[in-house]
Motif scaffolding. Structure first.
Motif: not given
Lengths: 248, 219
Positions: B195-199
């Motif tokens: 989720a961090t990478v996508v965000a």
């Protein structure tokens, strides 16, 4: 130690309540939080005042009766402990401590710091059980359970039903409580016959009791005296989804 | 039908609907930001890509219909659950001290509202051309971008909105996977890497464009 307490006092379910200030004097750091309240109550009684009502029973962290919001944290600053296992050494001399009851629509205040948590009992009654075979006892190891499942089931079974998860949740959700029981029984062979009916029934009852929904803040896991993981909520949701999509 | 209604009425059912529709929109955003980055390869690359999308015809409308349905379901469920959460604690605490909740989680309802406002204005700005801070061309997407983002307050609105979007995805994408039960149980369930990478990818990708225009890198 000398402490200033700001305690929620409320005469009855319908009565208005407010924070009342008390001085707790000569408190030993080795007392538990509840023993400190006992000392305050004794001095109130001696002076002819009504003592502070709070729930407690075993005082060794296994019964789930005690539970206070202490300085805005369910069960206070010590992680992985119920209020009875919190000791006054966690505070400093001269501290001001806010003490409030669990707050949720499903947990109406009975008096002062005691709340009615029978909503949790009704969730268990809806499906938190197994079909137990009657008759002669089986041999101990006829039903094989893997070590991994047994460990995870035991972790979830550690729930004492104190309601700290509801109290800590910004949405007053009982997801962690309900998920613990669904996970505990769903991981074991004995829980399989009712697995999907259980998910539907317990979640249905949870919703009826007007708890909020889970938004994954993670506060419940942090507040839980048994440190039950929010991973259990994932299992509950999966069982609920499977229960809905399965043929009857 | 009965089951679908029971599912929708349950809190978990609504959360699963929110999670699935949210993930559909995150999927769309990953595609959207990847396409937009073509702006750094010049007017031809971006305008060809835009012409390609417009040439999809029926499929384009199919995708739009799915997105519209997702947005609608996501918002209806969110509003209903937020209302339920408010009602679930009629008397609040005098003092409450959150221990682990992130800023993204605490502001997710507000960031959602801002994103809704943003999407409405964004569609009027770049899709329909109803709002024309500079002259709008249906075919020269590159010129629309450069012209629009040269206006500082247009860029500022986009940049601020993308912060809200990044935070929304940081909490939303992670919790969506958990709501549908697709994550693995782990010792620290609050940790999130995908989720961090996508965000960060979505936030940075979208933010780079107005910033690059303002700095004159894209002109």
């Amino acid at each position: 130690m000398n402490l200033t307490l700001r305690v929620w006092r409320q005469a009855g379910p319908k009565a208005p309540g407010k924070l009342v200030v008390y001085e707790a004097e000569d408190i030993s750091p080795d007392m538990s939080f509840l023993e400190m309240l006992d000392v305050v109550n004794e001095s109130l009684t001696v002076r002819g005042k009504i003592p502070i009502a709070f729930d407690h029973d075993c005082r060794e962290g296994i019964c789930g009766m005690c539970g206070l919001m202490i300085n805005g944290v369910a069960h206070g600053p010590m992680k992985g402990t119920a209020t009875c296992q919190l000791h006054m050494r966690s505070f400093k001399d001269g501290d001001t401590i806010y003490i409030e009851p669990w707050r949720a629509r499903a947990f109406p205040v009975i008096r002062d710091l005691t709340v009615d948590r029978t909503a949790l009992d009704r969730i268990i009654q809806a499906g938190g059980f197994i079909t137990a075979p009657t008759g002669g006892a089986q041999d101990a190891n006829t039903i094989l359970v893997s070590k991994h499942s047994a460990d995870s089931a035991m972790d979830a079974a550690a729930c004492i039903g104190c309601g700290a998860c509801v109290a800590a949740c910004p949405n007053a959700s009982a997801s962690l409580f309900t998920a613990s029981k669904i996970t505990h029984l769903g991981l074991l062979p004995q829980g399989q016959p009712e697995r999907y009916r259980r998910a539907l029934a317990m979640v249905g009852q949870m919703d009826l009791e007007s708890f909020g929904a889970c938004t994954w803040f993670g506060e419940c896991q942090e507040a839980c005296p048994k440190e039950i993981s929010i991973d259990t909520i994932m299992r509950m949701n999966r069982d609920y989804l499977n229960a809905t999509t399965r043929q009857a | 039908m009965n089951r679908a209604r029971t599912f929708w009425r349950s809190t978990i059912g609504k959360k699963i609907v929110m999670a699935v529709t949210g993930l559909i929109m995150v999927g769309f955003l990953i595609g959207h930001v990847s396409g937009n980055l073509l702006v750094f390869r010049g007017p031809d690359a971006l305008n060809h890509y835009s012409a390609f999308l417009k040439g999809l015809g029926g499929f384009l409308w199919f995708a739009r219909a799915i997105l519209l349905a997702s947005v609608t379901l996501h918002i209806v469920a969110a509003v209903q659950l937020a209302e339920l959460a408010r009602a679930s604690r009629p008397v609040g605490y005098q003092w409450r001290d959150p221990q682990v909740s992130t800023l993204a989680a605490r502001t997710i309802r507000w960031s959602g509202a801002l994103i809704l406002l943003f999407v409405a204005l964004h569609l009027l700005h770049f899709t329909t051309g109803t709002i024309q801070p500079v002259r709008f061309s249906t075919y020269d997407v590159y010129a629309n971008i450069v012209g629009g983002f040269r206006i500082w307050w247009v860029s500022a609105f986009y940049i601020v909105s993308m912060i809200a979007l990044g935070l929304h995805i940081y909490h939303g994408a992670w919790s969506s996977f958990r709501t549908v039960g697709m994550s693995r149980p782990r010792p620290n369930p609050l940790h999130r890497s995908v989720a961090t990478v996508v965000a960060v990818f979505v936030w940075l990708g979208f933010t780079m464009i107005p910033v690059a225009v303002l700095l004159g890198v894209v002109h």
